[in-house]
Design a protein around this motif. Structure first.
Motif, short mmCIF file in Angstrom:
data_model
loop_
_atom_site.label_atom_id
_atom_site.label_comp_id
_atom_site.label_asym_id
_atom_site.label_seq_id
_atom_site.Cartn_x
_atom_site.Cartn_y
_atom_site.Cartn_z
N ARG A 125 0.82 -1.22 0.00
CA ARG A 125 0.00 0.00 0.00
C ARG A 125 0.85 1.27 0.00
NH1 ARG A 125 -3.15 0.94 4.11
NH2 ARG A 125 -1.96 -0.36 5.53
N LEU A 171 4.42 6.64 -2.99
CA LEU A 171 5.40 6.68 -4.07
C LEU A 171 4.97 7.64 -5.18
CD1 LEU A 171 6.44 2.95 -4.62
CD2 LEU A 171 8.03 4.87 -4.45
N VAL A 178 6.15 0.59 -16.95
CA VAL A 178 4.90 1.17 -17.46
C VAL A 178 5.07 2.67 -17.74
CG1 VAL A 178 3.35 -0.56 -16.40
CG2 VAL A 178 3.81 1.58 -15.18
N TYR A 186 -8.85 1.56 -2.76
CA TYR A 186 -7.75 0.62 -2.97
C TYR A 186 -8.29 -0.77 -3.34
CZ TYR A 186 -3.70 -2.34 -2.10
OH TYR A 186 -2.67 -3.24 -2.25
N ASP A 236 -3.99 5.76 -5.87
CA ASP A 236 -2.68 5.90 -6.52
C ASP A 236 -2.78 6.24 -7.99
OD1 ASP A 236 -3.54 3.49 -7.72
OD2 ASP A 236 -2.49 2.28 -6.24
N MET A 258 -2.23 -3.47 -20.10
CA MET A 258 -2.20 -4.78 -19.45
C MET A 258 -3.60 -5.38 -19.30
SD MET A 258 -0.69 -5.91 -15.72
CE MET A 258 0.79 -5.00 -15.87
C1 LIG Z 1 -6.14 -2.15 -14.25
C2 LIG Z 1 -5.02 -1.70 -13.37
C3 LIG Z 1 -4.88 -0.36 -13.03
C4 LIG Z 1 -3.82 0.06 -12.23
N1 LIG Z 1 -3.71 1.38 -11.94
C5 LIG Z 1 -2.67 1.82 -11.18
C6 LIG Z 1 -2.54 3.19 -10.85
O1 LIG Z 1 -3.34 4.02 -11.25
N2 LIG Z 1 -1.50 3.57 -10.07
C7 LIG Z 1 -0.58 2.67 -9.61
O2 LIG Z 1 0.34 3.07 -8.89
N3 LIG Z 1 -0.67 1.37 -9.93
C8 LIG Z 1 -1.69 0.91 -10.68
N4 LIG Z 1 -1.79 -0.42 -10.97
C9 LIG Z 1 -0.71 -1.34 -10.55
C10 LIG Z 1 -0.91 -2.00 -9.18
O3 LIG Z 1 -2.15 -2.63 -9.14
C11 LIG Z 1 -0.78 -1.00 -8.04
O4 LIG Z 1 0.46 -0.33 -8.14
C12 LIG Z 1 -0.81 -1.69 -6.69
O5 LIG Z 1 -2.01 -2.42 -6.54
C13 LIG Z 1 -0.67 -0.67 -5.58
O6 LIG Z 1 -0.83 -1.25 -4.33
P1 LIG Z 1 0.40 -1.62 -3.39
O7 LIG Z 1 1.20 -0.41 -3.10
O8 LIG Z 1 -0.16 -2.34 -2.21
O9 LIG Z 1 1.21 -2.57 -4.32
P2 LIG Z 1 2.09 -3.87 -4.07
O10 LIG Z 1 1.39 -5.02 -4.66
O11 LIG Z 1 2.47 -3.98 -2.65
O12 LIG Z 1 3.38 -3.56 -4.95
C14 LIG Z 1 4.39 -2.67 -4.51
C15 LIG Z 1 4.57 -1.51 -5.47
O13 LIG Z 1 4.99 -1.97 -6.74
C16 LIG Z 1 4.54 -1.08 -7.74
N5 LIG Z 1 3.77 -1.83 -8.72
C17 LIG Z 1 3.30 -3.09 -8.62
N6 LIG Z 1 2.70 -3.47 -9.76
C18 LIG Z 1 2.76 -2.41 -10.59
C19 LIG Z 1 2.31 -2.18 -11.91
N7 LIG Z 1 1.66 -3.10 -12.63
N8 LIG Z 1 2.53 -0.95 -12.44
C20 LIG Z 1 3.18 0.00 -11.75
N9 LIG Z 1 3.63 -0.18 -10.50
C21 LIG Z 1 3.43 -1.37 -9.94
C22 LIG Z 1 3.65 -0.04 -7.06
O14 LIG Z 1 4.37 1.15 -6.88
C23 LIG Z 1 3.32 -0.69 -5.73
O15 LIG Z 1 3.12 0.26 -4.71
C24 LIG Z 1 -2.86 -0.88 -11.75
C25 LIG Z 1 -3.01 -2.22 -12.09
C26 LIG Z 1 -4.07 -2.63 -12.89
C27 LIG Z 1 -4.20 -4.08 -13.25
#
Ligand SMILES: Cc1cc2nc3c(=O)[nH]c(=O)nc-3n(C[C@H](O)[C@H](O)[C@H](O)COP(=O)(O)OP(=O)(O)OC[C@H]3O[C@@H](n4cnc5c(N)ncnc54)[C@H](O)[C@@H]3O)c2cc1C
Ligand code: SF4
Length: 504
Positions: A260, A265, A309, A358, A392, A405
């Protein structure tokens, strides 16, 4: 801007009296899409804290609140007004991350009544044009190649002789398990920030938002120290199972072992380098509990996916925001805004999105995204929903993830095959199906899981293209071999669902 809160930027290293730092809350940002209420509250609160921190550190700051009488609500008109009022000769801008804002500022700079200087945001590990520089001439650059190059460039998880730590680049095979039913997930760290003053202002200004918010208890980090606390909490409590349950979905929690940290970030309150440095440092001294598969999976998200990305975004914009490879044109059903559906997977994923702004990656990709793709929703509608609802969501990261994707609207630039599944994948990775009105094993008839027939409907309507994709060949063969009567029944079932989406 709200996504330029990088306290470590070289701008802030010294205090020079003649500089004026300007932060603006603007309707152009609150209104370009309908945002989740928590998202606007969190961005504005983080901006206000950042401005306070600059002032405390001895900088001069001009903070334009949304309801300030002089606020024109437009970035460039505000800049004109400030240049006029201050008679500033020079304006220094941090390179924005969104194409929309970048274009706006570039156009303004051409006619501005002052000298305009551009600065790097000093946040990312790569530059916008990294793909062209590293892989020029190659039409398709997959993430894994990019990631390996990033590992070599940064030295993260590399041995002294230049090999990947543990001998492998990627340990995904050891990860991605279903969450056991009796597994206790640690409670996520939630803050209780009082943002009611901002909420009242949004009310007064009639800013249209979606989702739910508790303005006296905003759970998201709004200062650098909270962002760092959240990062430490993740590393010390969640990293242990990060990769293992990365794809798991459950009704017993809403963020499982995810970090999260995306909001922290993307606003730049923390940097990718400090996130990875801290996580690796912890792993090195806790290898008895945190396996290499967990840390590698996490590092890949930050230095791989996140940077990748962004690179795709800057390589492909502006065309990327209008690609629609499958010519899909359906609207999203209303339940994307209400969670009022009998499908347990969508109900839970959307409900928690409305409650917390989220959802984790697999909920976004394989539940809401999967369903939107199967029903043939127009990528514009899908984009708008994702760009609004998540805490985010900024276009540089939302667009490639959603259009590329999740919706395969770029025809395979970002993903080598469409991310679609029937109900069986959701059943395999989640606890949703047990409590669902629909029956996941049923393909046709009453209470048949909608994902099943919609999946085959998608295969059927894109059969020619999918059968040419080596990664889809097996599944298209299966469809080809099915008896005609079976096929007919499945297509009829899917058509019935497509005609009554709002009732599902
Ligand atoms: C349809 C769709 C829309 C999305 N839209 C966004 C968005 O608007 N903003 C966003 O930051 N992410 C987006 N993501 C990517 C990802 O789902 C989120 O970064 C993530 O869920 C954020 O939660 P977390 O910090 O708990 O991530 P975690 O699962 O704990 O991952 C750690 C970090 O890795 C990075 N990360 C992981 N996967 C991705 C990815 N595919 N692309 C870019 N960074 C990634 C993020 O900075 C994230 O905080 C999207 C994914 C999908 C499938
Ligand atoms: S049965 Fe189908 S609709 Fe219900 S939760 Fe499972 S996959 Fe989702």
């Amino acid at each position: 801007m709200g996504d330029q809160l990088h306290a470590g930027h070289s701008w802030y290293k010294s205090t020079q009296d003649e500089r004026l730092f300007v932060l603006m809350e603007m309707r152009q940002e609150t209104d370009y899409v309908v945002h989740h209420r928590q998202k606007i509250l969190a961005f504005f609160s983080a901006m206000r804290h950042f401005a306070d921190a600059l002032t405390t550190a001895g900088h001069r700051v001009l903070y334009l609140q949304l309801d300030a009488p002089d606020n024109t609500q437009s970035l460039t008109e505000n800049l004109n007004w400030i240049v006029e009022q201050t008679t500033a000769k020079d304006v220094h801008l941090q390179q924005p991350d969104e194409y929309r804002v970048d274009q706006q500022l570039q156009q303004w700079a051409e006619t501005a009544n002052c000298a305009v200087h551009w600065h790097d945001s000093e946040h990312f590990l790569t530059q916008r044009d990294v793909l062209d520089r590293w892989f020029s001439g190659k039409s398709n650059t997959i993430m894994e190649h990019f990631y390996r190059r990033m590992r070599k460039e940064t030295g993260y998880l590399m041995t002294v002789d230049g090999k990947p730590e543990g001998g492998q680049w990627n340990y995904d095979k050891e990860n991605r398990e279903k969450l056991p039913r009796d597994h206790d997930i640690p409670q996520p760290l939630c803050f209780a920030n009082d943002v009611s003053v901002i909420d009242t202002m949004l009310e007064r200004c009639e800013v249209k938002t979606m989702g739910h918010a508790e303005p006296r208890k905003l759970i998201w980090p709004v200062t650098r120290s909270q962002a760092r606390e959240l990062l430490s909490f993740f590393i010390e409590n969640m990293l242990i199972h990060f990769g293992r349950y990365q794809d798991a979905m459950t009704t017993d929690g809403w963020s499982l072992y995810h970090a999260r940290v995306s909001f922290a970030l993307n606003t730049k309150m923390i940097t990718p380098r400090e996130v990875v440095d801290k996580a690796i440092e912890y792993w090195r001294s806790h290898q008895d509990t945190v396996s290499l598969a967990q840390i590698e999976g996490f590092v890949r998200q930050i230095i791989g996916w996140r940077e990748y990305v962004r690179a795709i975004y800057w390589q492909r914009m502006p065309d990327y925001e209008s690609v629609n490879h499958f010519n899909h044109n359906r609207e999203l059903p209303d339940f994307y805004w209400t969670a009022n559906t009998k499908m347990a997977c969508l109900q839970h994923s959307i409900n928690q999105s409305l409650d917390y702004a989220y959802a984790h990656h697999i909920q976004r990709l394989m539940v809401t995204g999967n369903f939107a793709l199967l029903i043939g929703a127009h990528p514009d509608f899908v984009d708008r929903w994702y760009l609004g609802i998540y805490i985010d969501a900024l276009q540089w990261v939302e667009l490639p993830n959603t259009r590329g994707m999740s919706q395969y609207a770029d025809g395979g630039v970002l993903a080598t095959k469409p991310y679609i599944s029937s109900g069986s994948y959701i059943q395999k990775m989640s606890h949703y199906c047990n409590d669902c009105h629909y029956q996941v094993q049923r393909k046709v008839g009453e209470k048949a899981c909608p994902f099943n027939s919609l999946y085959w409907h998608f295969i059927d309507r894109h059969f020619d293209e999918l059968s040419r994709n080596p990664r889809m060949a097996l599944i298209t063969k299966q469809w080809e071999k099915r008896a005609d009567a079976d096929k007919k029944e499945l297509i009829q079932q899917a058509n019935h669902y497509l005609e009554s989406l709002e009732d599902l």
